[in-house]
Design a protein around this motif. Structure first.
Motif, PDB file in Angstrom:
ATOM      1  N   GLY A  88      44.555  41.779  41.769  1.00  0.00           N
ATOM      2  CA  GLY A  88      44.414  41.537  43.201  1.00  0.00           C
ATOM      3  C   GLY A  88      44.066  40.128  43.612  1.00  0.00           C
ATOM      4  N   ALA A  89      44.026  39.181  42.674  1.00  0.00           N
ATOM      5  CA  ALA A  89      43.751  37.791  43.047  1.00  0.00           C
ATOM      6  C   ALA A  89      44.862  37.277  43.950  1.00  0.00           C
ATOM      7  CB  ALA A  89      43.632  36.912  41.801  1.00  0.00           C
ATOM      8  N   THR A 128      34.556  37.661  29.126  1.00  0.00           N
ATOM      9  CA  THR A 128      35.605  38.487  28.537  1.00  0.00           C
ATOM     10  C   THR A 128      36.657  38.815  29.594  1.00  0.00           C
ATOM     11  OG1 THR A 128      34.574  40.599  29.114  1.00  0.00           O
ATOM     12  CG2 THR A 128      33.862  39.544  27.048  1.00  0.00           C
ATOM     13  N   TYR A 129      37.814  39.293  29.151  1.00  0.00           N
ATOM     14  CA  TYR A 129      38.841  39.695  30.109  1.00  0.00           C
ATOM     15  C   TYR A 129      38.344  40.825  31.002  1.00  0.00           C
ATOM     16  CZ  TYR A 129      42.725  36.826  28.447  1.00  0.00           C
ATOM     17  OH  TYR A 129      43.547  35.773  28.148  1.00  0.00           O
ATOM     18  N   LYS A 172      38.147  40.763  35.006  1.00  0.00           N
ATOM     19  CA  LYS A 172      38.740  41.827  35.819  1.00  0.00           C
ATOM     20  C   LYS A 172      37.727  42.345  36.836  1.00  0.00           C
ATOM     21  CE  LYS A 172      40.619  46.521  35.507  1.00  0.00           C
ATOM     22  NZ  LYS A 172      41.000  47.644  34.595  1.00  0.00           N
ATOM     23  N   THR A 173      36.501  42.594  36.387  1.00  0.00           N
ATOM     24  CA  THR A 173      35.458  43.093  37.288  1.00  0.00           C
ATOM     25  C   THR A 173      35.180  42.088  38.402  1.00  0.00           C
ATOM     26  OG1 THR A 173      34.424  44.384  35.521  1.00  0.00           O
ATOM     27  CG2 THR A 173      33.046  43.840  37.427  1.00  0.00           C
ATOM     28  N   LEU A 174      35.075  40.820  38.053  1.00  0.00           N
ATOM     29  CA  LEU A 174      34.795  39.796  39.057  1.00  0.00           C
ATOM     30  C   LEU A 174      35.899  39.745  40.114  1.00  0.00           C
ATOM     31  CD1 LEU A 174      33.437  36.886  36.842  1.00  0.00           C
ATOM     32  CD2 LEU A 174      32.146  38.187  38.541  1.00  0.00           C
ATOM     33  N   ILE A 175      37.154  39.807  39.663  1.00  0.00           N
ATOM     34  CA  ILE A 175      38.273  39.756  40.615  1.00  0.00           C
ATOM     35  C   ILE A 175      38.283  40.989  41.508  1.00  0.00           C
ATOM     36  CG2 ILE A 175      40.782  39.726  40.877  1.00  0.00           C
ATOM     37  CD1 ILE A 175      40.897  38.193  38.186  1.00  0.00           C
ATOM     38  N   ASP A 196      49.574  35.420  30.371  1.00  0.00           N
ATOM     39  CA  ASP A 196      48.954  36.740  30.388  1.00  0.00           C
ATOM     40  C   ASP A 196      47.794  36.780  31.386  1.00  0.00           C
ATOM     41  OD1 ASP A 196      48.492  39.449  29.275  1.00  0.00           O
ATOM     42  OD2 ASP A 196      46.643  38.562  28.506  1.00  0.00           O
ATOM     43  N   ALA A 197      46.971  35.734  31.397  1.00  0.00           N
ATOM     44  CA  ALA A 197      45.839  35.679  32.332  1.00  0.00           C
ATOM     45  C   ALA A 197      46.322  35.652  33.776  1.00  0.00           C
ATOM     46  CB  ALA A 197      44.980  34.456  32.027  1.00  0.00           C
ATOM     47  N   ALA A 198      47.402  34.907  34.038  1.00  0.00           N
ATOM     48  CA  ALA A 198      47.953  34.839  35.395  1.00  0.00           C
ATOM     49  C   ALA A 198      48.498  36.202  35.824  1.00  0.00           C
ATOM     50  CB  ALA A 198      49.050  33.789  35.458  1.00  0.00           C
ATOM     51  N   ASN A 199      49.192  36.879  34.922  1.00  0.00           N
ATOM     52  CA  ASN A 199      49.750  38.193  35.254  1.00  0.00           C
ATOM     53  C   ASN A 199      48.652  39.218  35.519  1.00  0.00           C
ATOM     54  OD1 ASN A 199      52.351  37.223  34.992  1.00  0.00           O
ATOM     55  ND2 ASN A 199      52.596  37.882  32.877  1.00  0.00           N
TER      56      ASN A 199
END
Length: 305
Positions: free
Chosen positions: A99-100, A55-56, A60-63, A90-93
C-alpha cells in the motif's frame, strides 16, 4: 494516492520497545503529531528509520499500519536501500503490494557502483514498478553522486519524479532547475540547509528534526513559500542548534532523545546503536533543553497553504 513532492516530508524514526520490538503505539502518536502539524507525506525506513536493521516483516507492518493511520491524508513513501538489483525490485514490489504510495531510492549499498551501473540499477527498478520514485542523492554518506548527466538518462522513466538533494551544494538546486525545469521536483535532504535550499528553489524538505518538532519545521517551510523570509529566519535561527543534531553519525540517537523531550518518542534504538552516553549525552541534552526553553511562538502558518 498521487504523490506531490512538495512541502515537508518527515523521514520518521522507527519506534522500538525496551524488548526490541516495534512500538506501534508510540509510532502512532508521532505520526499523528506530524499530520496535525501539516506535513505533506511520511517517509518510512530511511537512515533515521534504522532501515538496515529492519526485517521485511517489520517494514510490512510499518507500511500497512501507516497507510491505515493516515487514511489517505498524505502519501506514504518507503525507502529502498538494497545491495542487489533483484533485492531492490523485490522490495519495491512488496512496497506497492502493501500500500505504499511512493519510493525513495538510494543507489546500490556497499558496492561503489559506476555511473553506468547506478543508472542501470535505477532504470531496472523504475521499469519494475508503477510507484513514483524520488532518488536520494547523497554522495557524502553513500559515496555515489547522481549527476545531472545521469538524471538526463533516468528521466526518460516518467515515474522517476524527484530528487532528495543532499550533496551539500546548494547551487546544485539551480543546476537541476536550469536543466530540468519542473520535470524534476527537488527536496532538500539536509536539515541545516533547508531554508537556503527552498529560497534557491527547492520544492520541499525531507526533514529529520521534524520528528521531534513538526510544527516548527512546517512553519519554516510554509513561511518561505509565502515569501515571509524574515519570519522563517527567526524560527530557523532558533532551530539551528537542534538541526545540527541531524548531521552526525549519531543522528538517530540525537533525534530520538529530542523526541523524548517533546513527548513524541522514546530513546530505544536497535543495536549495534546504543543510547548516547557520557559527555556527548550531556552536550546533546543541553541543546535540547535550551531549544525547549526558548521554543518560539509560531504564527498561524497553516493558514498559508
Amino acid at each position: 494516492m498521487k504523490v506531490i513532492w512538495n512541502g515537508v516530508m518527515p523521514a520518521v524514526t522507527t519506534k522500538f520497545t525496551k524488548d526490541d520490538t516495534l512500538d506501534m503505539k508510540m509510532f502512532a502518536i508521532n505520526i499523528n503529531a506530524q499530520l496535525e502539524a501539516g506535513v505533506n507525506g511520511i517517509i518510512l525506513g530511511g537512515t533515521l528509520g534504522e532501515a538496515s536493521t529492519l526485517t521485511y516483516e517489520e517494514k510490512k507492518t510499518l507500511i500497512t499500519e501507516t497507510v491505515k493511520q493516515v487514511e489517505g491524508k498524505v502519501p506514504v513513501i518507503i525507502n529502498i536501500a538494497e545491495q542487489t538489483t533483484t533485492g531492490a525490485i523485490d522490495a519495491a514490489n512488496k512496497a506497492e503490494k502493501y500500500g505504499a504510495n511512493g519510493l525513495m531510492m538510494l543507489p546500490p549499498m556497499r558496492y561503489k557502483a559506476t555511473d553506468f551501473e547506478t543508472v542501470t540499477y535505477f532504470k531496472k527498478i523504475a521499469k519494475s514498478t508503477a510507484l513514483p520514485i524520488m532518488i536520494y542523492n547523497n554522495p557524502i554518506d553513500y559515496k555515489i553522486e547522481v549527476t545531472l548527466e545521469m538524471f538526463e538518462e533516468l528521466l526518460v522513466h516518467e515515474n522517476i519524479e524527484a530528487v532528495k538533494e543532499s550533496t551539500r551544494d546548494i547551487s546544485n538546486i539551480t543546476r537541476f532547475r536550469n536543466r530540468f525545469g519542473d520535470r524534476l521536483r527537488i527536496l532538500c535532504g539536509v536539515d541545516t540547509l533547508a531554508l537556503e535550499s527552498m529560497v534557491a528553489g527547492a520544492d520541499g524538505w525531507v526533514a529529520g528534526l521534524v520528528c521531534a518538532f513538526p510544527q516548527e519545521t512546517v512553519a519554516i517551510c510554509n513561511l518561505v513559500k509565502e515569501g515571509r523570509i524574515h519570519e522563517a529566519l527567526e524560527i530557523y535561527r532558533w532551530f539551528m542548534p537542534l538541526l545540527e543534531l541531524d548531521i552526525s553519525p549519531q543522528l538517530v540517537q540525537n533525534i530520538k532523545l529530542a523526541e523524548v523531550g517533546t513527548g513524541l518518542g522514546t530513546e530505544y534504538v536497535r543495536e549495534p546503536r546504543l543510547p548516547l552516553q557520557g559527555d556527548e549525552r550531556i552536550r546533546v541534552q543541553k541543546i535540547i533543553d535550551e531549544g525547549l526553553r526558548t521554543r518560539p511562538k509560531l504564527p498561524n502558518y497553516k493558514a498559508l497553504v
